[in-house]
Design an enzyme around this catalytic site. Structure first.
Site: not given
Length: 446
Positions: A110-112, A115, A133, A177, A230
């Site tokens: 999850a960091a930062p 989302k 995280e 992610d 990404c």
């Protein structure tokens, strides 16, 4: 002119075809500046800026302001986030129609917090987000951003993805992610170019495969997996999802896409900077059709100490909506409907933040936390003092602006009616309780 590794250029020719020249040229262009507004902390700023078409609260900014020196940024009124990443809204709203509420959602990497805060804006209040995280420093940043968003239906954990094997079939939605080779960030982060290599792509792909296996196990039957990266690499995107489908029999869900420039790939959608106003991004949506659901044992809710109830009543607008939990010296306010879920998570994971962190009990004193100050549930009649911009910056740097008329005791420091944090008026002096790790370090003045 920026130079790129030859092996990356060779790969790029494969995944862009006759658009290669446009793609490479776009990597030298300034990236667009975009933010996402906090729907729970409305402000008038940015109202005339261009809307991001796939994000209800997303905005393209015509110029990049100094976010560090904007008190509204520190108040959690908006989050700085790439426009492409904000496309998460589309598949989430699509799957939300198919799920019963309340549901349990996991953001595994999850960091930062971009989302996670986005999900909190889209979820129902009775839903619960677990934002995870494992890296301590990154977890600290995640907690800061979650706290600034002001929601109570969230728990932050610090665990390896493998730890979630203890919760097989528990979550209704899992977002991965994934850590990736970062090609989509080349024009924003030049270090990513220097660090790139085919070996990094392979290592990332292997790690993604491992993380996705744990994500599958913790997903309930009928639940949904959102996978995003990404990077432009097929090995980390479509091929990764294809392996997942072949290995576990997951069902691919076509993400609705009516936006020009976003490419529909075999297993998901791909974003390229020469086609849309945003960075490189990939997203896919899958459903787990079979398996065993985690069974939660019915547990009696034990009595609550009266002094804990008093603290809830002192700080929260609707204290009866919450159940107090005292854990490792801190008092947390958990939404009543999440109590049993919290018990399960507390037994199996390392929890760093839950609901609203009300503060610390030190002897007979109670020290309220930044979490309750920035919470959307803080009592509306709490004592406060409004700062102008200069005073707010001084406060955020750790100073104590000259103020008059503040009542004794705990006082909320505000800017344009939005809370920044705590002050304590002792009569002969006023102490600044803004967290030291959060303070503005720059010497710039306004």
């Amino acid at each position: 002119m920026t130079s790129y590794p030859q092996q990356f250029l060779d790969r790029a020719k494969e995944f862009t075809g006759n658009e290669f020249d446009k793609f490479i040229a776009s990597l030298s262009e300034p990236p667009p500046v975009s933010i996402r507004m906090n729907p729970f902390k409305s402000i008038g700023e940015f109202s005339t800026e261009e809307k991001i078409p796939w994000s209800k609260e997303g905005k393209y900014l015509s110029a990049r302001p100094s976010f560090t020196f904007d008190p509204l940024f520190h108040a959690g009124s908006y989050y700085v986030q790439d426009a492409s990443s904000q496309f998460l809204e589309e598949p989430f709203l699509q799957l939300k129609k198919l799920l019963d509420s309340p549901c349990k959602i996991l953001d595994l990497c999850a960091a930062p917090g971009g989302k996670s805060t986005h999900l909190l804006s889209l979820m129902n209040k009775e839903d619960l987000l677990v934002s995870n995280e494992v890296v301590p420093a990154r977890n600290s940043i995640l907690r800061q951003n979650i706290i600034k968003w002001g929601c109570a239906n969230v728990i932050v954990t610090q665990n390896e993805p493998s730890d979630f094997n203890r919760l097989k079939g528990f979550f209704d939605v899992v977002l991965v992610d994934a850590p990736c080779s970062g090609e989509g960030l080349f024009r924003k982060d030049k270090d990513a170019i220097d660090e790139w290599s085919p070996e990094i792509v392979y290592k990332c792909s292997t790690r993604q495969n491992e993380i996705l296996s744990y994500a599958y196990e913790t997903l309930a039957p009928g639940g949904f997996l959102i996978y995003s990266t990404c990077t432009f690499e097929e090995e980390e995107n479509d091929s990764q999802v294809n392996n997942l489908i072949q290995k576990f029999g997951l069902k691919k869900i076509d993400i609705e896409n009516s936006y020009e420039g976003i490419l529909t790939k075999l297993n998901g959608l791909a974003f390229f900077p020469h086609r849309i106003r945003g960075e490189g991004f990939y997203i896919s949506l899958l459903q787990k059709e079979s398996g065993e659901k985690y069974r939660i044992k019915n547990e009696k809710i034990t009595g609550v100490k009266n002094n804990y109830k008093v603290i809830l009543e002192e700080f929260l607008e609707n204290p009866n909506e919450f159940y107090p939990v005292f854990k490792e010296g801190r008092l947390f306010a958990i939404l009543n409907e999440h109590k049993q879920w919290f018990n399960v998570l507390s037994d199996n994971l390392y929890i760093r933040h839950a609901g609203i962190n009300l503060g610390e009990i030190k002897g007979e004193d109670f020290i309220p936390s930044e979490s309750v100050a920035l919470s959307n549930y803080l009592r509306k009649d709490f004592s406060y003092i409004d700062f102008n911009e200069k005073q707010a910056i001084e406060y955020l740097k750790g100073g104590t602006p000259e103020i008059t008329g503040a009542s004794k005791g705990w006082v909320i420091a505000r800017f344009q009616t939005h809370a920044l944090g705590w002050l304590k008026n002792l009569g002969n002096r006023i102490n600044n309780y803004y967290p030291k790790p959060w303070r503005i370090k720059s010497d710039k003045s306004i």
